[in-house]
Structure formats: C-alpha cells, structure tokens
Design an enzyme around this catalytic site. Structure first.
Site, PDB file in Angstrom:
ATOM      1  N   LYS A 267       4.971  -4.762  -8.947  1.00  0.00           N
ATOM      2  CA  LYS A 267       4.006  -3.738  -8.517  1.00  0.00           C
ATOM      3  C   LYS A 267       4.358  -2.404  -9.158  1.00  0.00           C
ATOM      4  CE  LYS A 267       2.736  -1.086  -4.384  1.00  0.00           C
ATOM      5  NZ  LYS A 267       2.998  -0.900  -2.933  1.00  0.00           N
ATOM      6  N   ASP A 272       1.851   6.797  -4.871  1.00  0.00           N
ATOM      7  CA  ASP A 272       0.952   6.278  -3.848  1.00  0.00           C
ATOM      8  C   ASP A 272       0.698   7.341  -2.787  1.00  0.00           C
ATOM      9  OD1 ASP A 272      -0.565   4.785  -2.146  1.00  0.00           O
ATOM     10  OD2 ASP A 272       1.117   3.654  -1.309  1.00  0.00           O
ATOM     11  N   LYS A 279      -1.744   9.234   3.252  1.00  0.00           N
ATOM     12  CA  LYS A 279      -0.483   9.165   3.975  1.00  0.00           C
ATOM     13  C   LYS A 279      -0.161  10.526   4.596  1.00  0.00           C
ATOM     14  CE  LYS A 279       1.753   5.706   0.991  1.00  0.00           C
ATOM     15  NZ  LYS A 279       2.126   4.726   2.022  1.00  0.00           N
ATOM     16  N   ARG A 353      -1.247  -4.901  -2.743  1.00  0.00           N
ATOM     17  CA  ARG A 353      -1.754  -6.280  -2.787  1.00  0.00           C
ATOM     18  C   ARG A 353      -3.029  -6.384  -3.625  1.00  0.00           C
ATOM     19  NH1 ARG A 353      -2.027  -6.139   3.597  1.00  0.00           N
ATOM     20  NH2 ARG A 353      -0.315  -4.724   3.088  1.00  0.00           N
TER      21      ARG A 353
END
Length: 507
Positions: A267, A272, A279, A353
């Site tokens: 990954k 992110d 977040k 994912r």
C-alpha cells in the site's frame, strides 16, 4: 561501517574495545571469565566492589585492563541468565553499540555474539547482530541544517564466534543480515520522508533507481494506463489530490525461467488525510507513514537483489495521496473496480483497501505462486495487537504458517486472525456488491474480508502493519518492519525453489 567475523580469545584481540557480558547478579559470561583469568581476577574484583550488578541495560567501560591487548574492555549487563532470550540479546547488542559509539575508539570486538540464546543458532545471532547494529546507529537527519555528529564514530565492528568451524556459516549470516539491514534502512528512509517530498512520483523514481542499481525490471503505470485497465477504485482515491497516482511494478528474476513468482503488494498512500471523511488533526502528520507497505516492498526487493535470491519476485505498489477537494470521492459514491465488482464507499478514510483491490486484481496476470499484501490498513489492528505483532490473515493455511514461521525466524513476529465467511456479512450494501467498511466490530478482519473478494484465484495473505510500521512519541520514526519477515519468507522459498539452469536476461 565495516564488519568482520573472527574466532579467537578475547584477551588477545588488538582492538580499541572488547565487549563482554555480565549476568545478574555479578556473574561473568564465558568470554568475560577468559578476560578475568588473563587479568588476574581484575573483573571479579570490580564486581565484588559493587561497580556493576549485571542489570540489563547497564554498562561499565574499563581502561588499561591488565593482561588484555585491547585498549578498553566494555562490560554490558545482560540481566538474569535464565531469562536471557531474543529480546535481551538484542537489547544487550544495542547497549554495546551505543556505548562503543561514545568511547572515541574507531573499532570494537563483540563477544556478545558468543552468548547462548535459547533455541537460536549462530546464523540467527549473527544476522540479528547485523540488524541491531545498523538499527542502533541509524539516524534520519538529512533534512536538518545542523546534524548531530558523533565525535569519533564507530567504523569497524567484529563479531566473534566460539569455534573456527563456525566462521563460514557466520560470514554467510553476516552478508544476509547486512542485506536485510539495507532493505530495512531503505524502508525507514522512505517512511520518514515527509509527504511533500515522498510523493507517488518520488516512490516511482526510487523504484527506477533501485532497478538500475540492482538489475531489476521495472514498469511505471500512469493515470492513463490505469484508466485503460479500469482501476477505478484506485483512481477514486486519487481524485482529490493534485499529485498524479503511480502504479509501480518491480521484478527480481532470480529463479528458474517460467517458475511462478512470489508477488508482494504494498500500500502506497504517501499521505492520508482521510479524504472527505477527514481525520482529526492531532497526529495526522503520522499519516506520511501510510506508504510503509510500499516502502517495505522496495526494501525487501533490495534485500533479495543483494542476496541474489534464486527466486522470481514481483513487487507491486499502487500509490497515491488521499486528499479532500472538489473532485474527491464522496461517502455514498459507488465505484466499479477493475474486477467488475462494485463498491459503495461509505468512508473515504478506508482508502487503502480501495487501491489494493485493483492491485490484487492486476496481479492475476502473473499467475503467481502466492501473493502477500502489506498495508498500514486499520487502526483496529493497533487495538487488537498493539505495537508488537503484525496482523496476519489469508485464504491459504500453509502460506500463513510460512509467514508466521518467517516472523519467528526473523524476530519480526506476526499473529494470525480468523478470516471466516461469517464476517463477510458486515460488508453487505443495499446499492453495490459490497461496502468498503463493515463497522467497528472486527475492523481488521472485515478489511481483510474485503480484500479476500479480489484474491480468489490464487493463494493470498495480508499483513496489517498499522501497529508495527512506525513508532510515535519521543522515538518517532519508521521501523522498517516487516522487511525482516518478508525477506526470511523469500529466503525460505528460495531454498526450496527450482534452481535456475542458466543466465537470464533481466529487463
């Protein structure tokens, strides 16, 4: 640093410093007893006076020890002998190296590698010594204007073995340990770089450099290539970012021609933010580590190439940022993956994912012997296993056992969680083939259940490294895990793989 292997008596070593161990309470190890005998009980007298108890983490530097040719003798506390195992062995080595780096001597001779470690042989001890030394001296200061410099840094280190007939084995183990350490260092460096430097393009450039320096094949797919292949879930993550996504393929063609490859999928989310499902601010800086799966694949390929493993290995890295923006994917969007399966995206922070599922579909073309993906995938794994063990799930019991064994052999351990069909129920969607999250319960397992839907055509395992890829707090930094686990896994596969029959041209 220069490394060597030697067999000989400690009092006869011409070295800036000889390192021997002391168990608690005040018990000399076998090499320390030899020094003590040559020094007319000099060490025993020091211990009797209470200068050292032998507690783990303690040390005592002695100058001008009589009967000893080395300039100094460093005593390292080992703790209680009956409790001296892998963790204590590694800690003693780290203590020794830190102290040696401060003595002002340029070289050291370690007799800690002669110590008995329960159920571990010379090969294991030397490999681990190389790893621990490189880990202890590692510094990431390339972005600092003023670097912390060691006054007279350690330049040469000798590991000692008890018997001369162990020298060849130890030399081979040292070479392996240094190759693994080089892979770990690469993974650490990439993980520690900030997201404004380590972008998907930067990762692709690093892959090209690795390929050039180690004779690997490399392909870089750009956005247009991914669009043609239908990698829509990967591209859905990339929509909110100005940084272009990259899909990296590296090949180590060390095995027999036509032999099925082992495929490693990492990954590569270089930062992110969570996307639209943003977040919280505290510790968001650590999301630069969300590409540590990718870094571990590059590090493992480097180690495999350095060892010239007779095995075909392919590293695959889907890489992008996950950012909010006007074009970013929204919660509730439905995307059709490369496999043709549709996904309802309920949370854009469950993006790993989404990039992995297209990569796992892509690797079908390699007809792999097995596939292992590595990802900082779920915070739930940190809750389940903390920062000690990597989470392991898979669709093939033998493959899972091999990875568990590799973790044990490398002391880079993993723990297997169930992947039962019962958990698939949590991924049901009213509007698509599946949702990308399954709720709070068993979050690590349902994430793997999602990936499992794209891996039915081959043997597959998933390593969730969310708790092990980096450290927080004062010692913040990438760990380089699970490069040791993966490299040991490949070494074992290579030992049982068909041997190449002739030279192969590498692309």
């Amino acid at each position: 640093m220069e490394f060597s292997i030697k067999s000989g008596s400690p009092e006869k070593q011409r070295s800036a410093c000889v390192v021997v161990g002391v168990f608690e309470p005040r018990k000399l190890s076998a090499p320390a007893e030899i020094v003590d005998s040559a020094a007319d009980q000099f060490l025993s007298d020091i211990l009797r006076r209470g200068d050292m108890e032998g507690k783990a983490g303690s040390s005592l530097l002695l100058h001008g020890v009589p009967g000893v040719e080395a300039d100094r003798v460093l005593l390292v506390g080992l703790g209680k002998e009956r409790e001296f195992r892998e963790k204590e062995y590694r800690a003693a080595l780290a203590t020794a190296v830190r102290q040696l780096n401060e003595t002002g001597g340029f070289d050291g001779t370690l007799y800690l590698t002669e110590l008995d470690v329960r159920k571990r042989d010379v090969t294991w001890k030397i490999r681990q010594a190389a790893l621990v030394v490189q880990e202890t001296v590692y510094r990431f200061d390339r972005l600092k204007s003023k670097k912390d410099e060691v006054r007279r840094p350690l330049r040469k280190l000798t590991f000692c073995v008890t018997r001369r007939n162990e020298l060849a084995i130890a030399e081979a183990a040292l070479a392996e340990g240094l190759a693994i350490a080089a892979g770990v260092e690469l993974a650490k460096d990439l993980g520690n770089l900030p997201g404004n430097i380590c972008t998907p393009t930067y990762l692709a450039d690093q892959a090209k450099q690795l390929a050039k320096s180690h004779g690997l094949g490399v392909d870089i797919l750009d956005r247009a290539d991914m669009e043609k292949l239908g990698m829509n879930t990967l591209l859905s993550v990339a929509r909110g970012s100005h940084e272009p996504p990259k899909f990296i393929v590296l090949r180590h063609a060390g095995g027999a021609a036509g032999a099925k490859p082992v495929v490693l999928v990492g990954k590569g989310i270089t930062f992110d933010s969570g996307g639209i499902s943003l977040k919280p601010g505290p510790e968001m800086d650590e999301m630069k580590y969300d590409m540590c799966g990718a870094a571990s694949v590059l590090g493992t390929l480097k180690a495999a190439a350095m060892m010239k493993l007779p095995l075909n290995v392919i590293g695959v890295i889907p890489s992008t940022e996950n950012m909010p923006g006007g074009a970013a994917t929204k919660p509730g969007d439905v995307i059709t993956s490369m496999s043709g399966q549709s996904v309802e995206i309920l949370n854009t922070d469950a993006e790993g994912r989404l990039i992995l599922c297209d990569a796992l579909t892509y690797v079908e073309r390699f007809d792999p012997e097995c596939v292992v993906d590595i990802a900082t995938l779920t915070g739930a794994c940190v809750i389940a296993l903390g920062h000690v063990a990597t989470g392991l799930l898979g669709n093939h019991d033998s493959l899972a056992r091999d990875l568990l064994d590799a973790g044990h052999d490398s002391y880079d351990r993993a723990w297997q969680l169930p992947l039962w069909d019962d958990y698939q129920e949590q991924l049901k969607s009213n509007f698509a083939d599946m949702a990308n999250i399954g709720g709070r319960p068993a979050g690590t397992i349902t994430a793997a259940c999602f990936l499992a839907r794209f891996t039915e055509k081959y043997n597959w395992a998933h390593l969730d490294i969310a708790g092990t890829a980096w450290r927080s707090g004062k010692e913040k930094g990438a760990t380089g895990r699970p490069v040791p686990l993966l490299t040991h896994f490949l070494m074992d596969r290579a030992a049982h793989a068909p041997k190449p029959t002739g030279k192969r041209k590498r692309r």
